[in-house]
Design an enzyme around this catalytic site. Structure first.
Site, short mmCIF file in Angstrom:
data_model
loop_
_atom_site.label_atom_id
_atom_site.label_comp_id
_atom_site.label_asym_id
_atom_site.label_seq_id
_atom_site.Cartn_x
_atom_site.Cartn_y
_atom_site.Cartn_z
N PRO A 114 16.86 -51.70 3.74
CA PRO A 114 16.61 -50.09 3.62
C PRO A 114 15.69 -49.68 5.14
O PRO A 114 16.28 -48.91 5.51
CB PRO A 114 16.36 -49.42 2.61
CG PRO A 114 17.14 -50.94 1.80
CD PRO A 114 16.75 -52.36 2.74
N CYS A 139 -3.28 -16.19 -15.10
CA CYS A 139 -2.33 -15.50 -13.96
C CYS A 139 -1.80 -15.39 -16.30
O CYS A 139 -2.62 -13.67 -17.09
CB CYS A 139 -1.89 -15.79 -13.75
SG CYS A 139 -1.22 -14.06 -12.41
N LEU A 140 0.16 -15.24 -15.60
CA LEU A 140 -0.05 -14.66 -17.00
C LEU A 140 -0.29 -15.63 -17.96
O LEU A 140 -0.28 -14.46 -19.66
CB LEU A 140 1.43 -15.60 -17.02
CG LEU A 140 3.00 -15.36 -17.91
CD1 LEU A 140 2.88 -13.71 -18.01
CD2 LEU A 140 4.54 -15.47 -17.81
N HIS A 179 -6.00 -17.18 -9.21
CA HIS A 179 -5.59 -19.15 -9.87
C HIS A 179 -6.49 -19.66 -9.54
O HIS A 179 -6.59 -20.29 -8.02
CB HIS A 179 -3.62 -19.01 -9.11
CG HIS A 179 -2.85 -18.43 -9.23
ND1 HIS A 179 -2.30 -19.57 -10.72
CD2 HIS A 179 -2.23 -17.96 -9.29
CE1 HIS A 179 -1.37 -18.72 -11.06
NE2 HIS A 179 -1.00 -18.05 -10.04
N ILE A 206 20.88 -34.22 7.59
CA ILE A 206 20.75 -33.05 8.44
C ILE A 206 20.26 -31.82 9.81
O ILE A 206 20.14 -31.19 9.22
CB ILE A 206 22.44 -32.60 8.23
CG1 ILE A 206 23.77 -32.23 9.60
CG2 ILE A 206 22.31 -31.25 6.97
CD1 ILE A 206 25.44 -31.68 8.89
N LYS A 263 8.45 -60.07 9.47
CA LYS A 263 10.55 -59.77 9.61
C LYS A 263 10.68 -58.54 9.75
O LYS A 263 11.31 -58.48 10.92
CB LYS A 263 10.94 -60.19 8.19
CG LYS A 263 12.47 -60.18 8.06
CD LYS A 263 12.65 -60.62 6.48
CE LYS A 263 13.95 -60.35 6.71
NZ LYS A 263 14.95 -60.99 5.35
N GLU A 319 -7.35 -22.85 -9.90
CA GLU A 319 -6.38 -24.09 -9.60
C GLU A 319 -6.38 -24.57 -8.11
O GLU A 319 -6.47 -25.83 -7.44
CB GLU A 319 -5.83 -24.79 -10.68
CG GLU A 319 -3.95 -23.35 -10.35
CD GLU A 319 -3.59 -22.05 -10.98
OE1 GLU A 319 -4.42 -21.69 -10.99
OE2 GLU A 319 -2.11 -22.12 -10.69
N ASP A 324 2.56 -29.60 -1.13
CA ASP A 324 1.91 -30.67 -0.27
C ASP A 324 0.53 -30.01 0.71
O ASP A 324 -0.13 -30.94 0.90
CB ASP A 324 2.90 -31.26 0.96
CG ASP A 324 3.28 -32.22 0.48
OD1 ASP A 324 2.82 -33.09 -0.56
OD2 ASP A 324 4.40 -32.77 1.09
N1 GLN Z 1 4.49 -13.09 -14.05
C1 GLN Z 1 3.16 -11.95 -13.88
C2 GLN Z 1 3.02 -11.64 -12.90
O1 GLN Z 1 3.59 -11.01 -12.45
C3 GLN Z 1 1.91 -13.30 -14.41
C4 GLN Z 1 2.11 -13.93 -12.98
C5 GLN Z 1 1.89 -15.49 -13.14
O2 GLN Z 1 1.17 -15.79 -13.73
N2 GLN Z 1 1.72 -15.99 -11.37
O3 GLN Z 1 2.24 -10.64 -13.22
#
Ligand code: GLN
Length: 552
Positions: free
Chosen positions: A199, A389-390, A514, A157, A232, A516, A81
């Site tokens: 509800p 990344c990966l 990243h 809870i 209502k 994004e 979020d």
């Molecule tokens: N698993 C890879 C690393 O730890 C890439 C991690 C990822 O894509 N956020 O470097």
């Protein structure tokens, strides 16, 4: 803490957002939408998310269960979020914007062990609730509005200490300074042919048991909520009719602020809290949403990943494509590709009709060979490629195997051999604690001025957020470069490779970070915008013979 908006001490107003009946009603979007409306009236706003689970943070949780882990500039691994808050509000969140029950107990227990409570019995009330309130008020006087979204639904809870804290805070700060918004569900029962309010009544009753009287009800419904129906609900729930607000389905989540504004939500909030109704300026936002809704082109981009069964695992990526699409006047249709199913035999078929391929981030060896096969295919077939990344690490492995002749190239995450082109840095080895060994948060990166990355950012120094352990192994840098891989982004000390790209390919860029996480609704992200632009060019080369320039 980001207190940049705090030129002078403010009388902060608190808005609590709770949810009832069922989860997934969109509390995060509702909070972000109210946030942008208040901001568009000239107020400073921040949003906090309180998560009732016991994990200290979502960092170690499986994305298939909890969706994406969102990372802030200051390196906190947070609930997704917070991504909505950043994308809507266009402000950077910090670790203070997200707390979990795990963190709260962790802090209280640590204090107890240190003797902080002077021999007292440590209890949920007041010790846990005091810690919750300390966190709720950590932005006090720095913002006009602090919106506090309480995760889960009323009646869980786990949520109880948060509701109790919200009740206490209203007492301490004064009721005029606190507001409760409750998001509920009004289902349509087809057999009866009508909407049912029961509800909602039950949910509000439960809320009231905690001493919280809702000021505004946001009613999620797939049908129109008539005036009678609102009257209502208002009568049974002790809320005046005007404050029972229909929250119907919209085409895109980015339309929610406009839908709320149409129903006067922001103006009711301001009235109830005794704040001036400065003029609402939603012009930029509305321009953005209309670009999202009326694109000229439509392109197909494949996301290759292993968590595709639950698409919230890649939330920030899919949102970044919406923003980048708006910039390029096109809709990005995402095709989900399970990396475990991609093989050398079926890759051409699997990627058929795609204008671009993004290889997603991830952890662990499952699906790796499929990702590497996909990279090889798009590299050899000139299809725009974006590796995150990966995804970038897979691109380096693929390049080492197929262009540098290092056939056993791999990442030390998956295989320990002499050809780990992706590996831990020497100073990272021997660390075993799963929670705390990653490179997390924003780091600087210097771009090569001749690169595609520089062309996208138009800046030499950038900051991007990281969440990974492994890096490009510097022992292989020369070989990779000699064979044509350009290391177009490096850390300022040049030790870490941040971006790789291929100059003789239409658009082939892999990033260790990243991007994004930093794509904002209205402004998008330079790399996503450039990737979508390249994919659109690919689309037009195949489908469109007109020479008209794509507007930006
Ligand atoms: N698993 C890879 C690393 O730890 C890439 C991690 C990822 O894509 N956020 O470097």
């Amino acid at each position: 803490m980001n207190k940049s908006s705090s030129s002078k001490s403010k009388k902060t107003k608190y808005i609590f957002i709770t949810g009832g009946v069922l989860s997934s009603l969109g509390k995060g979007i509702a909070s972000a939408s109210l946030g942008i409306l208040l901001k568009s009236r000239g107020y400073s706003v921040t949003i906090q998310k309180l998560d009732p689970y016991i994990n200290v943070d979502p960092g170690t949780m499986n994305p298939l269960q909890h969706g994406e882990v969102y990372v802030t500039d200051d390196g906190a691994e947070t609930d997704l979020d917070l991504g909505h808050y950043e994308r809507f509000l266009d402000v950077s969140m910090t670790r203070n914007n997200n707390s979990t029950t795990g963190q709260i107990y962790f802090d209280v227990i640590t204090k107890e062990r240190k003797g902080h409570y002077l021999g007292k019995t440590v209890q949920v009330i007041p010790h846990i609730t005091d810690e919750i309130k300390r966190r709720m008020t950590s932005f006090d006087k720095h913002y006009d509005f602090v919106l506090i979204e309480i995760g889960g639904t009323v009646g869980d809870i786990e949520s109880q200490p948060y509701l109790e804290s919200a009740r206490q805070l209203a007492l301490e700060k004064g009721r005029r300074n606190c507001l409760n918004i409750h998001l509920t569900y009004v289902p349509f029962i087809r057999a009866a042919g009508e909407l049912k309010t029961k509800p909602t009544q039950h949910s509000v009753k439960e809320l009231m048991e905690f001493g919280i009287v809702p000021d505004i009800l946001l009613c999620r419904t797939e049908h129109k909520l008539s005036k009678d129906m609102r009257a209502k609900i208002g009568l049974f729930c002790n809320v005046n009719e005007d404050s029972v607000i229909e929250a119907g389905d919209v085409e895109t989540i980015y339309e929610v602020p406009n839908a709320f504004a149409k129903r006067g939500l922001d103006s009711i909030v301001l009235k109830k809290l005794g704040m001036k109704e400065h003029e609402l300026n939603l012009e930029t936002w509305t321009k953005f949403t209309s670009r999202v809704k009326n694109p000229k082109y439509s392109i197909n981009i494949g996301i290759v990943g292993k968590y595709i069964a639950y698409q919230d695992s890649y939330k920030s990526i899919t949102e970044a494509f919406i923003h980048a699409g708006a910039i390029n006047n096109c809709k990005v249709k995402v095709q989900w590709l399970d990396s475990e199913l991609i093989t050398k035999e079926n890759v051409a078929d699997s990627l058929k009709g795609l204008d671009g391929v993004l290889v997603a981030p991830g952890f662990g060896s499952r699906g790796i060979e499929g990702k590497i096969t996909a990279v090889q295919y798009v590299r050899e077939n000139n299809i725009p490629f974006f590796g995150i990344c990966l995804g970038m690490q897979c691109a380096v492995i693929e390049f080492a195997r197929n262009k540098c002749g290092i056939h056993e190239a791999n990442s030390a995450e998956f295989k320990k051999n002499r050809y780990t082109v992706i590996d831990l840095m020497p100073d990272q080895r021997n660390v075993t604690d799963k929670g705390g060994t990653m490179r997390l948060g924003a780091y600087p990166c210097i771009l090569d001025k001749k690169s595609k990355a520089f062309a996208a950012y138009e800046s030499e120094l950038i900051y991007e957020r990281h969440r990974h352990r492994y890096e490009v192994n510097n022992n292989f840098r020369d070989t990779l470069q000699e064979n044509g891989l350009v290391l177009s982004g490096l850390s300022p000390d040049k030790r870490l490779v941040e971006i790789v790209e291929l100059p003789d390919h239409p658009w082939f860029v892999g990033v260790q970070f990243h991007p994004e996480y930093k794509s904002r609704a209205v402004s998008g992200h330079p790399l996503f915008a450039a990737f979508v632009k390249a994919a659109l060019k690919h689309y037009r080369a195949v489908h469109d013979t007109s020479t008209e320039e794509v507007t930006e």
